[in-house]
Motif scaffolding. Structure first.
Motif, PDB file in Angstrom:
ATOM      1  N   THR A 172       9.548   1.299   4.975  1.00  0.00           N
ATOM      2  CA  THR A 172       9.570   0.174   4.033  1.00  0.00           C
ATOM      3  C   THR A 172      10.761   0.310   3.082  1.00  0.00           C
ATOM      4  O   THR A 172      10.960   1.368   2.474  1.00  0.00           O
ATOM      5  N   ILE A 188       9.217  -6.721  12.733  1.00  0.00           N
ATOM      6  CA  ILE A 188       9.011  -6.295  11.329  1.00  0.00           C
ATOM      7  C   ILE A 188       7.955  -7.148  10.627  1.00  0.00           C
ATOM      8  O   ILE A 188       7.044  -6.627   9.995  1.00  0.00           O
ATOM      9  N   ASP A 204      16.447  -9.810   9.028  1.00  0.00           N
ATOM     10  CA  ASP A 204      17.065 -10.861   8.207  1.00  0.00           C
ATOM     11  C   ASP A 204      18.162 -11.626   8.946  1.00  0.00           C
ATOM     12  O   ASP A 204      18.723 -12.588   8.399  1.00  0.00           O
ATOM     13  N   ASP A 241       0.811  -1.220   0.000  1.00  0.00           N
ATOM     14  CA  ASP A 241       0.000   0.000   0.000  1.00  0.00           C
ATOM     15  C   ASP A 241       0.849   1.278   0.000  1.00  0.00           C
ATOM     16  O   ASP A 241       0.439   2.293  -0.573  1.00  0.00           O
ATOM     17  N   THR A 280      11.714  -1.653   0.178  1.00  0.00           N
ATOM     18  CA  THR A 280      11.433  -1.620  -1.262  1.00  0.00           C
ATOM     19  C   THR A 280      10.473  -0.476  -1.606  1.00  0.00           C
ATOM     20  O   THR A 280      10.524   0.061  -2.718  1.00  0.00           O
TER      21      THR A 280
HETATM   22  N1  EPU Z   1       4.708  -2.831   4.728  1.00  0.00           N
HETATM   23  C1  EPU Z   1       3.402  -2.399   4.617  1.00  0.00           C
HETATM   24  N2  EPU Z   1       3.047  -1.730   3.481  1.00  0.00           N
HETATM   25  C2  EPU Z   1       3.916  -1.497   2.474  1.00  0.00           C
HETATM   26  C3  EPU Z   1       5.247  -1.948   2.581  1.00  0.00           C
HETATM   27  C4  EPU Z   1       5.609  -2.614   3.742  1.00  0.00           C
HETATM   28  O1  EPU Z   1       2.594  -2.604   5.521  1.00  0.00           O
HETATM   29  O2  EPU Z   1       3.508  -0.892   1.466  1.00  0.00           O
HETATM   30  C5  EPU Z   1       5.131  -3.534   5.963  1.00  0.00           C
HETATM   31  C6  EPU Z   1       5.538  -4.987   5.703  1.00  0.00           C
HETATM   32  O3  EPU Z   1       4.447  -5.855   5.688  1.00  0.00           O
HETATM   33  C7  EPU Z   1       6.497  -5.241   6.855  1.00  0.00           C
HETATM   34  C8  EPU Z   1       7.171  -3.878   7.049  1.00  0.00           C
HETATM   35  O4  EPU Z   1       6.315  -2.921   6.444  1.00  0.00           O
HETATM   36  O5  EPU Z   1       5.765  -5.576   7.989  1.00  0.00           O
HETATM   37  C9  EPU Z   1       8.545  -3.750   6.430  1.00  0.00           C
HETATM   38  O6  EPU Z   1       8.538  -4.267   5.117  1.00  0.00           O
HETATM   39  P1  EPU Z   1       9.498  -3.745   3.963  1.00  0.00           P
HETATM   40  O7  EPU Z   1       8.667  -3.137   2.904  1.00  0.00           O
HETATM   41  O8  EPU Z   1      10.604  -2.927   4.539  1.00  0.00           O
HETATM   42  O9  EPU Z   1      10.100  -5.100   3.408  1.00  0.00           O
HETATM   43  P2  EPU Z   1      10.475  -5.369   1.900  1.00  0.00           P
HETATM   44  O10 EPU Z   1      10.949  -4.113   1.304  1.00  0.00           O
HETATM   45  O11 EPU Z   1       9.385  -6.121   1.241  1.00  0.00           O
HETATM   46  C10 EPU Z   1      13.016  -5.860   2.261  1.00  0.00           C
HETATM   47  C11 EPU Z   1      13.919  -7.019   2.008  1.00  0.00           C
HETATM   48  C12 EPU Z   1      13.609  -8.126   2.977  1.00  0.00           C
HETATM   49  C13 EPU Z   1      13.808  -7.595   4.395  1.00  0.00           C
HETATM   50  C14 EPU Z   1      12.919  -6.360   4.616  1.00  0.00           C
HETATM   51  C15 EPU Z   1      13.125  -5.702   5.961  1.00  0.00           C
HETATM   52  C16 EPU Z   1      14.361  -6.802  -0.350  1.00  0.00           C
HETATM   53  C17 EPU Z   1      14.193  -7.334  -1.715  1.00  0.00           C
HETATM   54  N3  EPU Z   1      13.756  -7.466   0.630  1.00  0.00           N
HETATM   55  O12 EPU Z   1      11.698  -6.364   2.068  1.00  0.00           O
HETATM   56  O13 EPU Z   1      14.527  -9.182   2.741  1.00  0.00           O
HETATM   57  O14 EPU Z   1      13.481  -8.584   5.334  1.00  0.00           O
HETATM   58  O15 EPU Z   1      13.192  -5.384   3.589  1.00  0.00           O
HETATM   59  O16 EPU Z   1      14.421  -5.304   6.126  1.00  0.00           O
HETATM   60  O17 EPU Z   1      15.039  -5.811  -0.157  1.00  0.00           O
HETATM   61  C18 EPU Z   1      15.313 -11.391   2.788  1.00  0.00           C
HETATM   62  O18 EPU Z   1      16.308 -11.005   2.151  1.00  0.00           O
HETATM   63  O19 EPU Z   1      15.248 -12.535   3.314  1.00  0.00           O
HETATM   64  C19 EPU Z   1      14.176 -10.496   2.943  1.00  0.00           C
HETATM   65  C20 EPU Z   1      12.961 -10.917   3.263  1.00  0.00           C
END
Ligand code: EPU
Length: 417
Positions: free
Chosen positions: A163, A327, A305, A125, A165
Motif C-alpha cells: 500500500t 489493484i 493509474d 486497515d 499511502t
Molecule cells: N489496501 C487495503 N488496506 C489498506 C491499504 C490498501 O486493503 O490498509 C488495498 C486497497 O484497497 C487497494 C490496494 O491495497 O486494493 C492498494 O492500495 P494503496 O493503499 O496502494 O492505494 P492508495 O495509497 O490509497 C495511492 C494513490 C492512488 C494509486 C494507488 C496505487 C495517492 C494519494 N494515491 O493510493 O492514486 O492509484 O496508490 O498505486 O498516492 C490517482 O492518483 O488517481 C490514485 C487513485
C-alpha cells in the motif's frame, strides 16, 4: 457544472511542461506536521487536492505562506486541532496521510474513516495495524479513527499487501518513534522515495526507500528543510498516450523518465518511437498503434493509474488487447463510457478485452474518477466529431490545466459551463 468539449481528429504536436506530482505533493505537505520548523515545498501542482490538503493542514494549526502557487512554506509550530473531519476526508482520501505524522508529533489524532470510493473499497486497515504495532491505542467510533500514543515505539511491521499511502503514513510516523522501525512488503513507488528524500532532508534516518524493506531509525525531532516535488509520472504518461493514440509527436519537458519504464515499454510495443534525456522525453507515432496487453501491479510493474488511458489507445489500435486490473476492484468504470463512443470492449471480472476499431464516435460521456476522465479525453481526441465530458471535477483534482496544455499541442478542447 463544467464540461469539456472536444472536437476529435487532430494529432497532438508540440511541447508541454510537466507539473509536480500530485501523489508526491500530498504526503510531502503532511510531513510539515512532523516539525515545528518551516518546511519549504517547491514545484507544487495547482490542483484541487493540493488546495484541500493545504486547507486541512491550516485548520490543524499550520501556518502557510505561499510565494506563488508552486512554492509554499509550512510551519506547524503548535498543532491546535488534531482532527481531520469527514467533510475533508470524503472529498480527498489522501487526508488519511495526516494520521501518522499527527500521532507521532502530538500523541493523538482523530480522523474520519475514508469509506469506499468510485474505484474500490480502499480500506485503511494496514495503516491502523502498523500504528498499533508501534504502540498506538486505536479505537474506531462513529466513523472516526481515534489514535493515542504518548510515544510511538519502533516495530517490525510486515504489511499484508503493498500500500502506497500506508507505507507513507507509517514511514512518517516512524521518523519520531523511539527505536527502529522496519517496514516489510513496503511500496516501492517513486512517490514513496520522494517523501523519504524530503524526510531525510528534515533530519529523519531512513534507509531502503524504493525497496520493499524500509528501515527508519527514530529521532527526537525533525527540522526545517526545502524540498522540490518530483515531476508527475502519471501526467507524463497520460500525455504520451494521448500523443500515441492520436498519431502525433510530442516533447515533454521537466519530467523524469526513470520512473516510467513499464509505461514506456508498452508504448514502444505499440509502435511509438521514444527518446529521452535527463528531464525530457519525446514520442513520435507514425502508424496506427498496435494493441498492447496490460496487467496492473505495484511499482515497478505497470501502474493502475495508467490503465484507463491505455484502454482508450487500445480502442483504436490494431488487434485485440487484454487489460487486467489487479489493484482496485472497480476500476473499469470507463468501459461503459467508452462503449458509448462505439468502443468494442467486453468485461469479465477484472479483465477487459478490447478489440481495436478504426475510429471512435464522439458522444456525451461522464467521468467517473480521475484517471477515467483522462481516458475519456484521449478517446475524445481520437474520435470522429464532438465529445462532451461531464463531471470533470474529478479531473481538476489531479491534472493541472489539462485543457490548456492540450490546446497548446493542437487539441480542439474547451471548457464550458
Ligand atoms: N489496501 C487495503 N488496506 C489498506 C491499504 C490498501 O486493503 O490498509 C488495498 C486497497 O484497497 C487497494 C490496494 O491495497 O486494493 C492498494 O492500495 P494503496 O493503499 O496502494 O492505494 P492508495 O495509497 O490509497 C495511492 C494513490 C492512488 C494509486 C494507488 C496505487 C495517492 C494519494 N494515491 O493510493 O492514486 O492509484 O496508490 O498505486 O498516492 C490517482 O492518483 O488517481 C490514485 C487513485
Amino acid at each position: 457544472m463544467h464540461k469539456l468539449i472536444i472536437q476529435g481528429g487532430n494529432p497532438l504536436r508540440g511541447e508541454i511542461k510537466i507539473s509536480g506530482a500530485k501523489n508526491a505533493a500530498l504526503p510531502v505537505l503532511c510531513a510539515a506536521l512532523l516539525t515545528s520548523d518551516t518546511l519549504k515545498v517547491q514545484n507544487l501542482p495547482d490542483l484541487n487536492d493540493v488546495t484541500t490538503m493545504l486547507s486541512l493542514l491550516k485548520e490543524m494549526g499550520t501556518n502557510i505562506s505561499t510565494n506563488n502557487h508552486l512554492d509554499v512554506e509550512l510551519t506547524a509550530t503548535h498543532l491546535s486541532k488534531l482532527v481531520a473531519p469527514y467533510e475533508m476526508v470524503k472529498t480527498m482520501r489522501a487526508a488519511i496521510l495526516v494520521l501518522g505524522p499527527m500521532l507521532a508529533r502530538a500523541g493523538e489524532a482523530t480522523i474520519s474513516l475514508p469509506g469506499g470510493c468510485a474505484i474500490g473499497m480502499r480500506p485503511v486497515d494496514q495503516h491502523i495495524k502498523g500504528l498499533q504495532a508501534m504502540g498506538a491505542d486505536i479505537k474506531i467510533e462513529h466513523g472516526y479513527i481515534h489514535a493515542v500514543a504518548k510515544q510511538l515505539q519502533g516495530a517490525r511491521i510486515v504489511m499484508d499487501m503493498i500500500t502506497v499511502t500506508g507505507t507513507e503514513n507509517l514511514m512518517m510516523a516512524a521518523t519520531l518513534a523511539k527505536g527502529t522501525t522496519v517496514l516489510e512488503n513496503a511500496a516501492r513507488e517513486p512517490e514513496v522515495v520522494d517523501l523519504a528524500n524530503c524526510l531525510i532532508a528534515m533530519g529523519a534516518k531512513i534507509h531502503g526507500a524504493g525497496s520493499d524493506i524500509i528501515t527508519i531509525e527514530g529521532v527526537n525531532s525533525l527540522h526545517s528543510a526545502e524540498h522540490r516535488v518530483m515531476p508527475d509520472r502519471i501526467e507524463t504518461g497520460t500525455f504520451l498516450v494521448a500523443a500515441a493514440a492520436s498519431r502525433g509527436e510530442i516533447y515533454l519537458q521537466g519530467t523524469q523518465t526513470n520512473s516510467l519504464d513499464a509505461v514506456l515499454d508498452k508504448l514502444s510495443e505499440a509502435g511509438a518511437s521514444i527518446e529521452s534525456g535527463n528531464d525530457w522525453i519525446s514520442l513520435k507515432m507514425k502508424a496506427t498503434p498496435k494493441s498492447v496487453n496490460i496487467r496492473t501491479a505495484p511499482y515497478p510493474a505497470f501502474p493502475t493509474d495508467m490503465q484507463a488511458q491505455f484502454m482508450s489507445m487500445n480502442c483504436v489500435a490494431d488487434g485485440t488487447a487484454i487489460i487486467t486490473e489487479t489493484i482496485f476492484e472497480n476500476r473499469l468504470m470507463h468501459v461503459q463510457e467508452l462503449k458509448r463512443m462505439n468502443a468494442n470492449i467486453n468485461v469479465e471480472g477484472n479483465t477487459a478485452i478490447v478489440h481495436g476499431i478504426l475510429q471512435l464516435d464522439g458522444a456525451d460521456v461522464m467521468a467517473t474518477d480521475l484517471r477515467a476522465s483522462a481516458s475519456l479525453i484521449i478517446a475524445g481526441l481520437v474520435a470522429q466529431g464532438e465529445t462532451s465530458i461531464d463531471r470533470i471535477y474529478h479531473l481538476d483534482r489531479g491534472y493541472e490545466r489539462i485543457e490548456e496544455k492540450l490546446s497548446q499541442v493542437g487539441a480542439q478542447i474547451k471548457r464550458t459551463n
